[in-house]
Design an enzyme around this catalytic site. Structure first.
Site, short mmCIF file in Angstrom:
data_model
loop_
_atom_site.label_atom_id
_atom_site.label_comp_id
_atom_site.label_asym_id
_atom_site.label_seq_id
_atom_site.Cartn_x
_atom_site.Cartn_y
_atom_site.Cartn_z
N ARG A 236 43.59 32.02 45.77
CA ARG A 236 42.45 32.92 45.59
C ARG A 236 41.43 32.75 46.72
O ARG A 236 40.85 33.72 47.21
CB ARG A 236 41.80 32.64 44.24
CG ARG A 236 40.65 33.57 43.89
CD ARG A 236 40.29 33.44 42.42
NE ARG A 236 39.13 34.26 42.10
CZ ARG A 236 37.95 33.79 41.74
NH1 ARG A 236 37.76 32.47 41.64
NH2 ARG A 236 36.95 34.60 41.46
N HIS B 59 40.08 35.71 49.14
CA HIS B 59 38.65 36.02 49.24
C HIS B 59 38.13 35.81 50.65
O HIS B 59 37.18 36.48 51.07
CB HIS B 59 37.86 35.18 48.23
CG HIS B 59 37.96 35.70 46.83
ND1 HIS B 59 36.90 35.66 45.94
CD2 HIS B 59 38.98 36.28 46.16
CE1 HIS B 59 37.28 36.21 44.79
NE2 HIS B 59 38.54 36.58 44.90
N ASP C 46 38.82 34.05 58.58
CA ASP C 46 38.06 33.24 59.55
C ASP C 46 37.43 32.00 58.92
O ASP C 46 36.57 31.36 59.53
CB ASP C 46 36.96 34.09 60.20
CG ASP C 46 35.89 34.53 59.22
OD1 ASP C 46 36.10 34.41 57.99
OD2 ASP C 46 34.82 35.00 59.67
N SER D 157 35.28 31.78 56.74
CA SER D 157 33.85 31.91 56.43
C SER D 157 33.56 31.57 54.98
O SER D 157 32.45 31.17 54.64
CB SER D 157 33.36 33.33 56.75
OG SER D 157 34.16 34.31 56.12
N GLU E 193 29.03 32.89 51.57
CA GLU E 193 30.00 33.59 50.73
C GLU E 193 30.37 32.81 49.48
O GLU E 193 30.51 33.38 48.39
CB GLU E 193 31.28 33.87 51.53
CG GLU E 193 31.14 34.93 52.60
CD GLU E 193 32.40 35.03 53.45
OE1 GLU E 193 33.51 34.79 52.91
OE2 GLU E 193 32.29 35.34 54.65
N ASN F 46 32.49 34.53 44.03
CA ASN F 46 33.09 33.29 44.54
C ASN F 46 32.59 32.02 43.87
O ASN F 46 33.06 30.93 44.21
CB ASN F 46 32.84 33.18 46.05
CG ASN F 46 33.66 34.15 46.85
OD1 ASN F 46 34.66 34.68 46.37
ND2 ASN F 46 33.25 34.42 48.09
N PRO G 167 37.24 43.29 45.58
CA PRO G 167 37.60 44.00 44.35
C PRO G 167 37.48 43.07 43.15
O PRO G 167 37.93 41.93 43.19
CB PRO G 167 39.06 44.42 44.59
CG PRO G 167 39.54 43.54 45.69
CD PRO G 167 38.37 43.17 46.52
N HIS H 206 48.26 36.88 40.64
CA HIS H 206 47.68 36.56 39.33
C HIS H 206 48.69 35.88 38.41
O HIS H 206 48.37 35.58 37.27
CB HIS H 206 47.14 37.83 38.66
CG HIS H 206 45.84 38.29 39.23
ND1 HIS H 206 45.23 39.45 38.84
CD2 HIS H 206 45.04 37.74 40.18
CE1 HIS H 206 44.10 39.61 39.51
NE2 HIS H 206 43.97 38.59 40.34
N THR H 207 49.89 35.64 38.91
CA THR H 207 50.81 34.81 38.14
C THR H 207 50.33 33.37 38.09
O THR H 207 50.79 32.59 37.26
CB THR H 207 52.23 34.87 38.74
OG1 THR H 207 53.13 34.19 37.87
CG2 THR H 207 52.29 34.24 40.12
N ASP I 160 48.68 34.71 33.26
CA ASP I 160 49.91 35.12 32.59
C ASP I 160 50.42 33.95 31.77
O ASP I 160 49.78 32.90 31.71
CB ASP I 160 50.96 35.71 33.55
CG ASP I 160 51.71 34.67 34.39
OD1 ASP I 160 51.59 33.46 34.11
OD2 ASP I 160 52.42 35.08 35.32
N THR J 251 52.78 31.91 32.20
CA THR J 251 53.24 30.76 32.98
C THR J 251 52.27 30.54 34.14
O THR J 251 52.66 30.60 35.30
CB THR J 251 54.67 30.98 33.51
OG1 THR J 251 54.69 32.18 34.31
CG2 THR J 251 55.66 31.14 32.36
N ASP K 219 55.92 33.03 39.54
CA ASP K 219 57.12 33.78 39.16
C ASP K 219 56.73 35.23 38.94
O ASP K 219 55.62 35.64 39.32
CB ASP K 219 57.76 33.16 37.91
CG ASP K 219 56.77 33.02 36.74
OD1 ASP K 219 55.80 33.81 36.67
OD2 ASP K 219 56.97 32.13 35.89
#
Length: 327
Positions: A61, A65, A73, A75, A87, A93, A160, A190-191, A248, A250, A255
């Site tokens: 993640r 981000h 970079d 940042s 940030e 964040n 987003p 997002h797994t 999810d 798992t 996966d």
């Protein structure tokens, strides 16, 4: 079967993907100047993951981000200063974690080859290792990214969010040169990981009158049994900061469960559900739900595209602050 699949996917090479990842990036930049870079990063990630199962999701993640604000970079690694909020302290964040993994890898590399390896490259390698060590694909990471000197919390507003619609997601990805397919593939990240109640509570407790949005205002796209389990995890007026749900079933393994759950009405976030609202993205969801191998191959390619976004202009000695040799 799983081991054989992993072995196949781990042979993916950049040159075989036909990708353009930027002229500044190279496959052998550190071959002579810091040949131990990959081993040092992998060791730092492996050590951290052995102690904390959430590290893999955190690093993946973090890389996402980082790349979506000013390019890849590093940042996102910069600390806020007295007059600048960075940030990492912007609203999207504040839940990022595992910064220490990059710090540890950087400390090792500064001792071995000072001033050579950028923090942005370390983060890109660490994200790759986090995926691979969680059972997912691996890929050869081109290196040569430079570290940025600007980090502004205000710019994280472009990331987003968990309630983004399909159009908002598509616009965010296309603005960064990424395709609708990349959107679906990278959402598969997002797994791994966990979401706090605040990210999805409006889907299980809404202000709608009963009957207008399903059972007690529940988002009608959710499976009733799944919504019931989320209600137990996140009761009304919940104040437990650690409460939430795995992204999810798992959530510590990389996966294709994410896609299969999405098809079954068990996608956790509204932004996940948004992938089923358009025929093109719905078709990709079906493809990756049916074939983990197809997902793994696509994920490696999309990560390379995202990782090639433009970066900064220096190699930081400390990933948390800019060098002091420039104004």
């Amino acid at each position: 079967m799983a081991a054989a699949l992993a072995a196949v996917v781990r042979t993916v090479m950049v040159l075989g993907l036909g990708l353009s990842v930027g002229e500044a990036l190279s496959l052998d930049l550190y071959e002579e100047t810091c040949p131990q870079v990959e081993a040092a990063v992998t060791a730092a990630v492996r050590q951290a993951m052995a102690k904390d199962s959430t590290v893999a999701a955190g690093l993946l993640r973090m890389h996402f981000h980082d790349c979506f604000v000013r390019g890849c970079d590093a940042s996102v690694l910069l600390d806020s200063t007295g007059n600048v909020t960075a940030e990492k302290d912007g609203p999207p964040n504040v839940s990022l974690h595992a910064f220490y993994v990059v710090d540890n890898a950087k400390a090792t590399l500064e001792a071995q080859c000072p001033g050579v390896v950028s923090c942005a490259d370390i983060l890109a390698l660490a994200a790759r290792d986090a995926v691979a060590l969680s059972g997912g694909p691996s890929w050869v990471v081109p290196v040569g990214r430079r570290d940025g000197r600007v980090s502004l919390a205000s710019e994280t507003a472009t990331l987003p969010g968990p309630r983004a619609s399909f159009e908002q997601l598509k616009q965010a990805f296309h603005a960064r040169g990424l395709s609708t397919k990349d959107l679906v593939v990278l959402s598969g990240g997002h797994t791994l990981g966990f979401a706090h109640c605040s990210s999805f509570q409006d889907r299980i407790f809404s202000s709608l009158e009963e009957g207008q949005g399903g059972i007690m205002g529940m988002d009608p796209s959710l499976s009733p049994s799944f919504a019931a389990s989320l209600r137990r995890a996140c009761p009304p007026n919940n104040t437990a900061r650690a409460a939430g749900s795995g992204l999810d079933a798992t959530s510590a393994a990389f996966d294709n469960t994410y896609y299969r759950m999405l098809q079954a009405g068990r996608g956790l976030l509204a932004s996940d559900e948004a992938l089923l609202t358009h025929p093109k993205t719905r078709a990709f969801v079906a493809l990756y739900a049916a074939s983990q191998e197809a997902f793994f191959r696509a994920f490696a390619k999309s990560m390379l595209r995202m990782g090639g976004l433009n970066g900064g202009d220096e190699v930081r000695a400390n990933c948390r602050r800019v060098n002091n040799n420039k104004p």
